[in-house]
Design a protein around this motif. Structure first.
Motif, short mmCIF file in Angstrom:
data_model
loop_
_atom_site.label_atom_id
_atom_site.label_comp_id
_atom_site.label_asym_id
_atom_site.label_seq_id
_atom_site.Cartn_x
_atom_site.Cartn_y
_atom_site.Cartn_z
N ARG A 118 0.77 -1.22 -0.01
CA ARG A 118 0.03 0.13 -0.01
C ARG A 118 0.95 1.24 0.00
O ARG A 118 1.87 1.27 0.68
CB ARG A 118 -0.94 -0.02 1.11
N ILE A 119 0.52 2.35 -0.68
CA ILE A 119 1.13 3.63 -0.65
C ILE A 119 0.33 4.68 -0.55
O ILE A 119 -0.75 4.64 -1.16
CB ILE A 119 2.10 3.77 -2.06
N SER A 120 0.73 5.54 0.48
CA SER A 120 -0.35 6.73 0.77
C SER A 120 0.59 8.07 0.64
O SER A 120 1.69 8.35 1.03
CB SER A 120 -0.64 6.91 2.08
N CYS A 121 0.24 8.86 -0.24
CA CYS A 121 1.01 10.20 -0.74
C CYS A 121 0.05 11.38 -0.24
O CYS A 121 -1.14 11.30 -0.40
CB CYS A 121 1.38 10.25 -1.85
N SER A 122 0.79 12.33 0.26
CA SER A 122 0.23 13.74 0.38
C SER A 122 0.96 14.79 0.04
O SER A 122 2.31 14.75 0.24
CB SER A 122 -0.33 13.80 1.78
N ILE A 123 0.41 15.89 -0.62
CA ILE A 123 1.22 17.15 -1.00
C ILE A 123 0.31 18.25 -0.62
O ILE A 123 -0.81 18.22 -0.02
CB ILE A 123 1.28 17.20 -2.49
N GLU A 124 1.18 19.29 -0.35
CA GLU A 124 0.60 20.57 0.19
C GLU A 124 1.31 21.88 -0.41
O GLU A 124 2.68 22.06 -0.42
CB GLU A 124 0.68 20.81 1.55
N PHE A 125 0.58 22.64 -1.25
CA PHE A 125 1.17 23.47 -2.01
C PHE A 125 0.39 24.84 -1.70
O PHE A 125 -0.85 25.07 -1.55
CB PHE A 125 1.04 23.51 -3.37
N ASP A 126 1.26 25.91 -1.24
CA ASP A 126 0.50 27.17 -1.34
C ASP A 126 -0.07 27.86 -2.24
O ASP A 126 0.28 28.87 -2.84
CB ASP A 126 1.14 28.28 -0.23
N HIS A 127 -1.02 27.28 -3.02
CA HIS A 127 -1.60 27.61 -4.15
C HIS A 127 -3.10 27.24 -4.45
O HIS A 127 -3.54 26.26 -3.86
CB HIS A 127 -0.85 26.89 -5.38
N PRO A 128 -4.10 28.13 -4.84
CA PRO A 128 -5.38 28.11 -4.29
C PRO A 128 -6.03 26.62 -5.32
O PRO A 128 -6.73 26.15 -5.18
CB PRO A 128 -6.18 29.39 -5.12
N LEU A 129 -5.18 26.41 -6.48
CA LEU A 129 -5.67 25.08 -7.28
C LEU A 129 -5.01 23.93 -6.59
O LEU A 129 -5.47 22.75 -7.40
CB LEU A 129 -5.30 25.47 -8.87
N ILE A 130 -4.31 24.00 -5.71
CA ILE A 130 -3.71 22.59 -5.42
C ILE A 130 -3.95 22.50 -3.92
O ILE A 130 -4.63 21.62 -3.52
CB ILE A 130 -2.06 22.59 -5.56
N GLY A 131 -3.40 23.29 -2.97
CA GLY A 131 -3.72 23.24 -1.28
C GLY A 131 -3.03 21.84 -0.95
O GLY A 131 -2.04 21.14 -1.35
N LEU A 132 -3.92 21.20 -0.01
CA LEU A 132 -3.52 19.76 0.59
C LEU A 132 -4.38 18.71 -0.11
O LEU A 132 -5.51 18.78 -0.25
CB LEU A 132 -3.85 19.72 2.11
N GLN A 133 -3.57 17.78 -0.78
CA GLN A 133 -4.38 16.58 -1.48
C GLN A 133 -3.65 15.40 -0.88
O GLN A 133 -2.44 15.31 -0.57
CB GLN A 133 -4.17 16.77 -3.01
N GLU A 134 -4.49 14.31 -0.82
CA GLU A 134 -4.02 12.99 -0.34
C GLU A 134 -4.78 11.94 -0.97
O GLU A 134 -5.87 11.90 -1.57
CB GLU A 134 -4.53 12.81 1.19
N ILE A 135 -3.73 10.62 -1.38
CA ILE A 135 -4.38 9.61 -1.93
C ILE A 135 -3.77 8.24 -1.40
O ILE A 135 -2.88 8.20 -0.65
CB ILE A 135 -4.05 9.69 -3.45
N VAL A 136 -4.54 7.15 -1.51
CA VAL A 136 -3.99 5.83 -0.91
C VAL A 136 -4.09 5.06 -2.07
O VAL A 136 -5.40 5.01 -2.88
CB VAL A 136 -4.84 5.57 0.33
N PHE A 137 -3.21 4.34 -2.50
CA PHE A 137 -3.23 3.38 -3.66
C PHE A 137 -2.91 1.91 -2.99
O PHE A 137 -1.86 1.71 -2.36
CB PHE A 137 -2.23 3.56 -4.76
N ASP A 138 -3.62 0.69 -3.07
CA ASP A 138 -3.57 -0.58 -2.71
C ASP A 138 -3.65 -1.33 -3.80
O ASP A 138 -4.79 -1.43 -4.74
CB ASP A 138 -4.81 -0.66 -1.73
#
Length: 289
Positions: free
Chosen positions: A156-176
């Motif tokens: 399983r892999i879980s990724c999160s990113i965070e950009f100080d940009h209105p079109l991105i912000g905080l995003q998270e996803i899990v892949f199994d």
């Protein structure tokens, strides 16, 4: 059929062509089936002796803008999206012949590689697939960025990113691998960049092949690509795609849960080095039913 327990290769050879995102040069690429325990290797047809470069972490020579591997003076650059296709589809063995040093960027994702491979299909082989089986957590941090692996009965892999940009912000996803489809959910996520970054790359004669055809380009308040995003969270899906490509350079899949936050190629590779050094935290063994 995608086997988890036995090694796999592709059923027939696949040929693609495209432009290198940094070199701007056209590269022709052919993926051949390979025997058990061969692993993934790249062969430079344009160099004397047609040298082979195994796709292994110990041969990574640069991660500043892309993942570059090298062996005996020969390099292959920007391998991460193709390696993500191999990892996502469960391909253990293949020989990739190229006639230049940079793997084509295609549409900025792994979709074209994945579709071409899926069209010819996979071949299950007779040898069992071996895994890194994680028994203890391992973690590396760099300020607000981190990569961690924990024991788990599957991959399983879980990724999160965070950009100080209105079109991105905080995003998270899990892949199994057992529950999610790489082909439907991950492989089409494109690389992305900001207008200001592309201008800087071109100033230093990099990104010569970059365009709206092979990257999501973000301005202050809008996406410049016609048609917008393929997924609402395409940015974090692409980061997960990159992680699949990076971690595949271990040479064997991981049985464990990889968790990354704001990571990139450089931190992923530092983590792999630490992972391989901490031998007490894992063991190797065949995939068991």
């Amino acid at each position: 059929m995608n086997s988890f327990y036995n090694q796999q290769t592709i059923a027939e050879k696949v040929t693609l062509s495209g432009t290198g995102v940094h070199s701007g040069k056209k590269t022709n690429l052919t993926i051949h089936p390979a025997e058990e325990n061969h692993g993934i290797k790249f062969r430079r047809l344009d160099l004397p002796g047609t040298p082979d470069i195994p796709a292994l972490f110990k041969l990574v020579v640069d991660t500043s803008l892309a993942t570059v591997i090298g062996n005996h003076g020969a390099i292959v650059s920007t391998i991460e999206h193709l390696m993500a296709s191999f990892a996502g589809l469960g391909i253990d063995n293949a020989l990739v012949e190229v006639d230049d040093y940079e793997i084509p960027i295609m549409d900025g994702s792994a979709r074209e590689f994945t579709r071409a491979i899926s069209k010819v299909g996979l071949k299950e082989q007779d040898r069992p697939r071996h895994l890194f089986i994680v028994n203890q957590p391992i973690e590396i941090t760099d300020g607000e960025k981190w990569v961690r692996v924990e024991p788990e009965s599957c991959f399983r892999i879980s990724c999160s990113i965070e950009f100080d940009h209105p079109l991105i912000g905080l995003q998270e996803i899990v892949f199994d691998r057992a529950e999610n489809s790489f082909e439907k959910e991950i492989c089409g996520a494109r690389t992305f960049g900001f207008v200001k970054d592309l201008e800087l790359l071109k100033k230093f004669s990099l990104g010569k092949g970059g365009s709206l055809d092979n990257a999501i380009v973000i301005d202050n308040d809008k996406i410049l690509n016609e048609g917008g995003l393929r997924y609402p969270d395409e940015f974090v899906r692409h980061k997960l795609l990159d992680c699949l490509g990076d971690f595949s350079l271990l040479g064997m899949p991981i049985q464990g849960h990889i968790i990354t936050h704001k990571s990139g190629h450089h931190l992923n590779h530092l983590f792999i080095k630490k992972f391989l050094d901490e031998k007490q935290a894992w063991e190797t063994g065949p995939a068991t039913r």
